[in-house]
Design an enzyme around this catalytic site. Structure first.
Site, PDB file in Angstrom:
ATOM      1  N   LYS A 106      -5.089  11.756   3.857  1.00 43.28           N
ATOM      2  CA  LYS A 106      -4.839  10.272   3.872  1.00 43.28           C
ATOM      3  C   LYS A 106      -6.146  10.066   5.288  1.00 43.28           C
ATOM      4  O   LYS A 106      -5.727  10.218   6.264  1.00 43.28           O
ATOM      5  CB  LYS A 106      -3.802   9.551   4.051  1.00 43.28           C
ATOM      6  CG  LYS A 106      -3.618   8.152   4.391  1.00 43.28           C
ATOM      7  CD  LYS A 106      -2.588   7.587   4.651  1.00 43.28           C
ATOM      8  CE  LYS A 106      -2.546   6.237   4.763  1.00 43.28           C
ATOM      9  NZ  LYS A 106      -1.298   5.362   5.198  1.00 43.28           N
ATOM     10  N   ASP A 114      -5.606   0.783   9.565  1.00 43.90           N
ATOM     11  CA  ASP A 114      -4.683   0.016   8.550  1.00 43.90           C
ATOM     12  C   ASP A 114      -4.181  -1.246   9.035  1.00 43.90           C
ATOM     13  O   ASP A 114      -3.130  -1.412   9.688  1.00 43.90           O
ATOM     14  CB  ASP A 114      -3.488   1.081   8.278  1.00 43.90           C
ATOM     15  CG  ASP A 114      -2.454   0.423   6.910  1.00 43.90           C
ATOM     16  OD1 ASP A 114      -2.895  -0.379   6.404  1.00 43.90           O
ATOM     17  OD2 ASP A 114      -1.334   1.032   6.753  1.00 43.90           O
ATOM     18  N   LYS A 121      -0.041  -6.527   8.479  1.00 45.01           N
ATOM     19  CA  LYS A 121       0.790  -6.130   9.630  1.00 45.01           C
ATOM     20  C   LYS A 121       1.095  -6.942  10.848  1.00 45.01           C
ATOM     21  O   LYS A 121       0.141  -7.700  11.076  1.00 45.01           O
ATOM     22  CB  LYS A 121       0.825  -4.654   9.915  1.00 45.01           C
ATOM     23  CG  LYS A 121       0.664  -3.573   9.033  1.00 45.01           C
ATOM     24  CD  LYS A 121       0.108  -2.253   9.751  1.00 45.01           C
ATOM     25  CE  LYS A 121       0.131  -1.165   8.692  1.00 45.01           C
ATOM     26  NZ  LYS A 121       1.652  -0.493   8.395  1.00 45.01           N
ATOM     27  N   ASP A 146      -0.385  -3.152   1.828  1.00 38.86           N
ATOM     28  CA  ASP A 146      -0.040  -2.169   3.151  1.00 38.86           C
ATOM     29  C   ASP A 146       0.488  -0.807   2.519  1.00 38.86           C
ATOM     30  O   ASP A 146       0.690   0.131   3.349  1.00 38.86           O
ATOM     31  CB  ASP A 146       1.009  -2.837   4.183  1.00 38.86           C
ATOM     32  CG  ASP A 146       1.080  -2.113   5.262  1.00 38.86           C
ATOM     33  OD1 ASP A 146       0.051  -1.420   5.603  1.00 38.86           O
ATOM     34  OD2 ASP A 146       2.150  -2.421   6.078  1.00 38.86           O
ATOM     35  N   GLU A 180      -1.118   1.230   1.069  1.00 33.07           N
ATOM     36  CA  GLU A 180      -2.466   1.611   0.524  1.00 33.07           C
ATOM     37  C   GLU A 180      -2.654   3.163   0.635  1.00 33.07           C
ATOM     38  O   GLU A 180      -3.483   3.677  -0.252  1.00 33.07           O
ATOM     39  CB  GLU A 180      -3.626   0.870   1.518  1.00 33.07           C
ATOM     40  CG  GLU A 180      -3.711   1.601   2.857  1.00 33.07           C
ATOM     41  CD  GLU A 180      -2.885   1.968   3.782  1.00 33.07           C
ATOM     42  OE1 GLU A 180      -1.614   1.206   3.541  1.00 33.07           O
ATOM     43  OE2 GLU A 180      -2.834   2.777   4.565  1.00 33.07           O
ATOM     44  N   ARG A 223      -0.880   5.613  -0.294  1.00 31.92           N
ATOM     45  CA  ARG A 223      -0.670   6.191  -1.600  1.00 31.92           C
ATOM     46  C   ARG A 223      -1.701   5.920  -2.856  1.00 31.92           C
ATOM     47  O   ARG A 223      -1.774   6.627  -3.781  1.00 31.92           O
ATOM     48  CB  ARG A 223       1.060   5.858  -2.230  1.00 31.92           C
ATOM     49  CG  ARG A 223       1.047   4.216  -2.359  1.00 31.92           C
ATOM     50  CD  ARG A 223       2.360   3.974  -2.450  1.00 31.92           C
ATOM     51  NE  ARG A 223       3.180   3.654  -1.132  1.00 31.92           N
ATOM     52  CZ  ARG A 223       4.112   3.287  -0.723  1.00 31.92           C
ATOM     53  NH1 ARG A 223       5.132   3.028  -1.799  1.00 31.92           N
ATOM     54  NH2 ARG A 223       4.649   3.335   0.485  1.00 31.92           N
TER      55      ARG A 223
HETATM   56  N1  BES Z   1       0.045   3.635   7.578  1.00 27.77           N
HETATM   57  C1  BES Z   1       1.394   3.092   7.420  1.00 27.77           C
HETATM   58  C2  BES Z   1       2.399   3.950   7.690  1.00 27.77           C
HETATM   59  C3  BES Z   1       2.850   4.131   8.989  1.00 27.77           C
HETATM   60  C4  BES Z   1       3.639   3.648   9.826  1.00 27.77           C
HETATM   61  C5  BES Z   1       2.076   5.222   9.794  1.00 27.77           C
HETATM   62  C6  BES Z   1       3.645   3.843  11.425  1.00 27.77           C
HETATM   63  C7  BES Z   1       2.521   5.625  11.034  1.00 27.77           C
HETATM   64  C8  BES Z   1       3.159   4.725  11.797  1.00 27.77           C
HETATM   65  C9  BES Z   1       1.481   2.698   5.718  1.00 27.77           C
HETATM   66  O1  BES Z   1       0.283   2.553   5.290  1.00 27.77           O
HETATM   67  C10 BES Z   1       2.425   1.667   5.456  1.00 27.77           C
HETATM   68  O2  BES Z   1       1.938   0.775   5.994  1.00 27.77           O
HETATM   69  N2  BES Z   1       3.553   1.929   5.005  1.00 27.77           N
HETATM   70  C11 BES Z   1       4.378   0.909   4.531  1.00 27.77           C
HETATM   71  C12 BES Z   1       4.883   0.809   2.923  1.00 27.77           C
HETATM   72  C13 BES Z   1       5.452  -0.256   2.648  1.00 27.77           C
HETATM   73  C14 BES Z   1       4.676  -1.613   2.765  1.00 27.77           C
HETATM   74  C15 BES Z   1       5.731  -0.064   1.196  1.00 27.77           C
HETATM   75  C16 BES Z   1       5.673   1.162   5.315  1.00 27.77           C
HETATM   76  O3  BES Z   1       5.961   2.340   5.420  1.00 27.77           O
HETATM   77  O4  BES Z   1       6.208   0.049   6.063  1.00 27.77           O
HETATM   78 ZN    ZN Z   2      -1.666   3.282   6.078  1.00 29.46          ZN
HETATM   79 ZN    ZN Z   3      -0.206   0.310   5.129  1.00 23.92          ZN
END
Ligand code: BES
Ligand code: ZN
Ligand code: ZN
Length: 470
Positions: free
Chosen positions: A235, A240, A247, A317, A319, A321
């Site tokens: 990835k 992000d 966020k 968010d 993204e 996956r």
């Molecule tokens: N990049 C984030 C995941 C992440 C969180 C990486 C903290 C490193 C530290 C990912 O893209 C994300 O935002 N995931 C969300 C998914 C949700 C919106 C379904 C999450 O895990 O909150």
């Molecule tokens: Zn991410």
């Molecule tokens: Zn994200």
């Protein structure tokens, strides 16, 4: 810093004496006094002076259980004391095995990592020569330790780089330069090519940014036949923001590290090419910036993907996956590797589940899980199994598209993300997903803010070595 081997320790010059806990007697002949105030506890060090005024550093190795993170003891000793080292320093290594010597060299290399790359005045590079003093044949170990340490530093620099510099195009250039110097093949698909080849999910995520997405293919062929042993998908979200499902701003700057999986993939291909391993491995990096813009993809959109499946976007968010699904689909359709592993900073949920102690590991393959688990302990880059139960499939049901990218529930987020990826693997028997959101980036002894850990390089190197004999 350069490394060489010496058969004999010169006790009139500077040297480091690694000592196991309560084992001072095994090195008594090379100590200047009989009973120093030192018991060999892990990562403790003590400076003594020899007859010539030369420096003798006692370094505690602790117990057997500390071997997995031995590099940390050498890194710390080096950072704390290297300003006083002579032009050359020796390490007494007659009592160290190959793994310990490799870790010692990695640690000394890690001490050279310069986190202040963007400061206007830079720290001076350290130029001492390090002699490993042992009568054993350690040529291969020396070379490997040096290259592993360099690679970890190079990927740390990538992950710690600011997102205005580290665009998808920047990762592509890094990769292209690396391929030329380490002698492997790098192909970069730019926006136009992504469109013509159908990487629709990558394109959707990248739509809101002026920094256009890329997919990078790095092919290392160490064997003459064509079969690909392993495809690694990483990835590479260079920033992000969450997109329109934006966020919160607290700690948002850390989302520059959302390409930690990509960095591991880029680094490991470079490393195995430099080590000339006898395997065929392809790295696929799916890279985009998840930005907020009038052109951004929206919650509610239905997008297409490389696989042909349609995806309803519930949360922009989620993204990672999406870009990863295109990489996985490409691999199973066109490359058909024996092993397929993806690595991603995919969910906050895995951080809440495993903290900073292990990556979340998802696979149906028990043998792979066992191998990764053992290697993880050995190199201190641990993984911990999480399930892929069928129960979770219904959470990804969409009324209007083939699948949706988020369940909408505040539970089991890491598992849901893994189940989403699984839908794009065509039930590949040897697929594994590693969620490294908790281990890739975090607190370290040498930085005030969070920074890259370098997690993954030693784990994958050891795994890829097991493929050489298969
Ligand atoms: N990049 C984030 C995941 C992440 C969180 C990486 C903290 C490193 C530290 C990912 O893209 C994300 O935002 N995931 C969300 C998914 C949700 C919106 C379904 C999450 O895990 O909150
Ligand atoms: Zn991410
Ligand atoms: Zn994200």
């Amino acid at each position: 810093m350069t490394f060489n081997q010496k058969q004999q320790l010169d006790t009139s010059k500077d040297y480091i004496v690694p000592i196991r806990k309560n084992n001072l007697k095994t090195v008594k002949d090379i100590l200047p006094i009989a009973n120093p105030d030192f018991d060999g506890s892990f990562s403790e060090h003590l400076l003594l002076y020899g007859k010539n005024g030369n420096r003798i550093y006692l370094l505690g190795l602790g117990e057997d259980k500390h071997d997995a993170k031995l590099e940390e003891a050498f890194r710390k000793l080096c950072v704390d004391t290297q300003k006083n080292w002579d032009k050359s320093i020796q390490i007494y290594a007659n009592d160290l095995n190959d793994q310990q010597i490799r870790k010692a060299i990695i640690g000394l290399q890690l001490a050279q990592y310069e986190i202040g790359e963007y400061k206007s005045t830079k720290a001076k590079a350290f130029t001492s020569a390090v002699s490993i003093c042992t009568s054993a044949n350690i040529d291969a170990v020396l070379n490997e330790g040096e290259l592993i340490g360099q690679t970890i530093n190079r990927i740390k620099a990538l992950v710690d780089a600011p997102p205005n510099i580290k665009t998808p195009e920047f990762l592509a250039k890094w990769s292209d330069d690396s391929a030329k110097s380490a002698n492997y093949k790098c192909t970069v698909l730019d926006e136009k090519e992504l469109e013509s080849q159908g990487f629709k999910a990558v394109l959707a995520v990248g739509k809101g940014s002026v920094n256009k997405p890329v997919v990078i293919f790095n092919e290392y062929k160490g064997r003459t036949d064509k079969d690909v042993d392993l495809v690694l998908v990483g990835k590479g979200i260079t920033f992000d923001s969450g997109g329109l499902s934006i966020k919160p701003s607290t700690n948002l700057h850390y989302m520059k590290s959302d390409m930690g999986g990509a960095a591991v993939v880029l680094g490991i291909i470079e490393l195995i090419a430099k080590l000339h391993l006898n395997v065929n491995v392809t790295g696929i990096v799916c890279s985009a910036e998840n930005a907020v813009d009038a052109a951004s993809y929206r919650p509610g959109d239905v997008i297409e993907s490389y696989s042909g499946k349609t995806i309803e976007i519930i949360d922009t968010d989620a993204e990672g996956r999406l870009v990863m699904s295109d990489g996985l689909s490409y691999a199973v359709k066109n490359i058909k590797p024996k092993y397929l592993i993806d690595i991603a900073t995919l969910t906050g949920s895995v951080v809440r589940t495993l903290g900073y102690s292990a990556a979340g590991m998802f696979t149906h393959n028990k043998e792979m899980a066992q191998t990764f688990s053992e290697i993880g302990y050995k190199v201190n880059e641990r993984v911990w199994p999480l399930p892929l139960f069928e129960d979770f499939e219904s959470d990804l049901h969409s009324d209007i598209a083939d699948i949706r990218n988020f369940s909408g529930k505040p539970i089991a987020g890491a598992i849901n993300a893994a189940k989403f990826l699984e839908a794009f693997t065509d039930n590949h028997e040897n697929w594994m997903h590693l969620d490294i959101a908790g281990v890739s980036f975090g607190d370290s002894p040498y930085a005030k803010m969070k920074s890259s850990s370098g997690y993954g390089i030693q784990l994958f190197l050891e795994f890829i070595k097991t493929l050489e004999s298969k």
